[in-house]
Design a protein around this motif. Structure first.
Motif, PDB file in Angstrom:
ATOM      1  N   UNK A 190       8.249   7.105   0.626  1.00  0.00           N
ATOM      2  CA  UNK A 190       9.647   7.282  -0.533  1.00  0.00           C
ATOM      3  C   UNK A 190       9.887   7.609  -1.794  1.00  0.00           C
ATOM      4  N   UNK A 191       8.865   6.884  -2.284  1.00  0.00           N
ATOM      5  CA  UNK A 191       8.191   5.280  -3.454  1.00  0.00           C
ATOM      6  C   UNK A 191       8.012   7.078  -4.713  1.00  0.00           C
ATOM      7  N   UNK A 192       8.891   7.699  -5.333  1.00  0.00           N
ATOM      8  CA  UNK A 192       8.354   8.723  -6.380  1.00  0.00           C
ATOM      9  C   UNK A 192       7.378   8.358  -6.930  1.00  0.00           C
ATOM     10  N   UNK A 193       6.550   7.397  -7.053  1.00  0.00           N
ATOM     11  CA  UNK A 193       5.466   8.149  -7.840  1.00  0.00           C
ATOM     12  C   UNK A 193       4.555   6.329  -7.415  1.00  0.00           C
ATOM     13  N   UNK A 194       5.275   5.730  -6.057  1.00  0.00           N
ATOM     14  CA  UNK A 194       3.839   4.752  -5.574  1.00  0.00           C
ATOM     15  C   UNK A 194       3.964   3.399  -5.852  1.00  0.00           C
ATOM     16  N   UNK A 195       4.874   3.039  -6.579  1.00  0.00           N
ATOM     17  CA  UNK A 195       4.507   1.790  -7.426  1.00  0.00           C
ATOM     18  C   UNK A 195       5.773   1.154  -6.502  1.00  0.00           C
ATOM     19  N   UNK A 196       5.263  -0.360  -6.359  1.00  0.00           N
ATOM     20  CA  UNK A 196       6.690  -0.636  -5.319  1.00  0.00           C
ATOM     21  C   UNK A 196       5.947  -2.640  -5.654  1.00  0.00           C
ATOM     22  N   UNK A 217       4.822  -6.499  -5.007  1.00  0.00           N
ATOM     23  CA  UNK A 217       4.198  -6.899  -3.445  1.00  0.00           C
ATOM     24  C   UNK A 217       5.659  -7.545  -2.342  1.00  0.00           C
ATOM     25  N   UNK A 218       6.835  -7.514  -3.460  1.00  0.00           N
ATOM     26  CA  UNK A 218       7.615  -8.409  -2.819  1.00  0.00           C
ATOM     27  C   UNK A 218       8.073  -7.206  -1.527  1.00  0.00           C
ATOM     28  N   UNK A 219       8.195  -5.742  -1.759  1.00  0.00           N
ATOM     29  CA  UNK A 219       9.021  -5.082  -1.289  1.00  0.00           C
ATOM     30  C   UNK A 219       7.935  -4.729   0.451  1.00  0.00           C
ATOM     31  N   UNK A 220       6.669  -4.929   0.092  1.00  0.00           N
ATOM     32  CA  UNK A 220       5.419  -4.948   0.646  1.00  0.00           C
ATOM     33  C   UNK A 220       5.629  -5.046   1.979  1.00  0.00           C
ATOM     34  N   UNK A 221       5.451  -4.601   3.481  1.00  0.00           N
ATOM     35  CA  UNK A 221       5.744  -5.397   5.265  1.00  0.00           C
ATOM     36  C   UNK A 221       4.758  -6.839   4.811  1.00  0.00           C
ATOM     37  N   UNK A 222       5.048  -7.250   5.397  1.00  0.00           N
ATOM     38  CA  UNK A 222       4.045  -8.521   6.345  1.00  0.00           C
ATOM     39  C   UNK A 222       2.858  -8.531   5.418  1.00  0.00           C
ATOM     40  N   UNK A 223       2.448  -8.622   6.000  1.00  0.00           N
ATOM     41  CA  UNK A 223       0.824  -9.016   5.897  1.00  0.00           C
ATOM     42  C   UNK A 223       0.267  -8.340   4.774  1.00  0.00           C
ATOM     43  N   UNK A 224       0.799  -7.126   4.118  1.00  0.00           N
ATOM     44  CA  UNK A 224       0.217  -6.271   3.057  1.00  0.00           C
ATOM     45  C   UNK A 224       0.804  -6.298   1.520  1.00  0.00           C
ATOM     46  N   UNK A 225       1.813  -7.558   1.515  1.00  0.00           N
ATOM     47  CA  UNK A 225       2.215  -8.456   0.749  1.00  0.00           C
ATOM     48  C   UNK A 225       0.807  -9.168   0.481  1.00  0.00           C
ATOM     49  N   UNK A 226      -0.368  -9.367   0.831  1.00  0.00           N
ATOM     50  CA  UNK A 226      -0.938 -10.921   0.385  1.00  0.00           C
ATOM     51  C   UNK A 226      -2.950 -10.599   0.260  1.00  0.00           C
ATOM     52  N   UNK A 227      -2.853  -9.103   0.448  1.00  0.00           N
ATOM     53  CA  UNK A 227      -3.457  -8.205   1.089  1.00  0.00           C
ATOM     54  C   UNK A 227      -3.842  -7.367   0.844  1.00  0.00           C
ATOM     55  N   UNK A 287      -1.223   9.650  -2.423  1.00  0.00           N
ATOM     56  CA  UNK A 287      -0.777  10.840  -2.465  1.00  0.00           C
ATOM     57  C   UNK A 287      -0.030  11.562  -3.548  1.00  0.00           C
ATOM     58  N   UNK A 288       0.062  12.493  -4.074  1.00  0.00           N
ATOM     59  CA  UNK A 288      -0.029  13.406  -5.598  1.00  0.00           C
ATOM     60  C   UNK A 288       1.246  12.981  -5.774  1.00  0.00           C
ATOM     61  N   UNK A 289       0.195  12.631  -7.829  1.00  0.00           N
ATOM     62  CA  UNK A 289       1.320  11.987  -7.871  1.00  0.00           C
ATOM     63  C   UNK A 289       1.873  10.648  -7.651  1.00  0.00           C
ATOM     64  N   UNK A 290       0.827   9.444  -7.868  1.00  0.00           N
ATOM     65  CA  UNK A 290       1.386   8.558  -7.022  1.00  0.00           C
ATOM     66  C   UNK A 290       1.016   7.488  -7.085  1.00  0.00           C
ATOM     67  N   UNK A 291       0.540   6.443  -7.479  1.00  0.00           N
ATOM     68  CA  UNK A 291      -0.299   5.227  -7.171  1.00  0.00           C
ATOM     69  C   UNK A 291      -1.017   4.819  -6.239  1.00  0.00           C
TER      70      UNK A 291
END
Length: 131
Positions: A93-99, A101-111, A64-68
């Protein structure tokens, strides 16, 4: 559209001609349409010929624009749609795209294959530099 989800269409399951990216695009577009919330208005889903994640099909990027930018691998069109949709909501909802790994849902934490900072332009005494 403020955000994009890009899915590799070249990825193949090892030893097969199966290219799951096209199926993933169709399923994710349908899920976003059905969601009927901010995701519907905010995201565009498209395919690209190669994202260099051949060993980890399907490969999916959120940007996204201006996001990681995030790059995820090993995504399965049959089982991971809800995680992808949940991350779209979070990412929007992330202003700069940073979150974390614990905030990422399900499988996306590990992939997660990569998190790339947003490109920034700086003007320094008449010169433009990309960082």
């Amino acid at each position: 559209m403020d955000h994009h989800i890009t899915i590799c269409t070249s990825c193949r399951h090892l030893g097969t001609a199966c290219r799951p990216g096209y199926e993933l695009i169709a399923r994710l577009r349908a899920a976003i349409t059905t969601a009927g919330d901010a995701v519907t208005d905010s995201f565009e889903v498209s395919g690209v010929a190669c994202m260099a994640g051949c060993d980890r099909p399907c490969t999916v990027a959120y940007h996204g624009t201006r996001k990681a930018t995030y790059l995820f691998g090993d995504i399965d069109p049959d089982t991971d749609i809800e995680d992808l949709l949940a991350f779209a909501r979070l990412y929007a909802d992330l202003e700069d795209g940073w979150c974390s790994s614990l905030d990422r849902p399900g499988k996306l934490r590990d992939t997660t294959l990569a998190r790339v900072p947003a490109a920034m332009l700086a003007i320094e005494t008449g010169k433009v530099r990309a960082s």
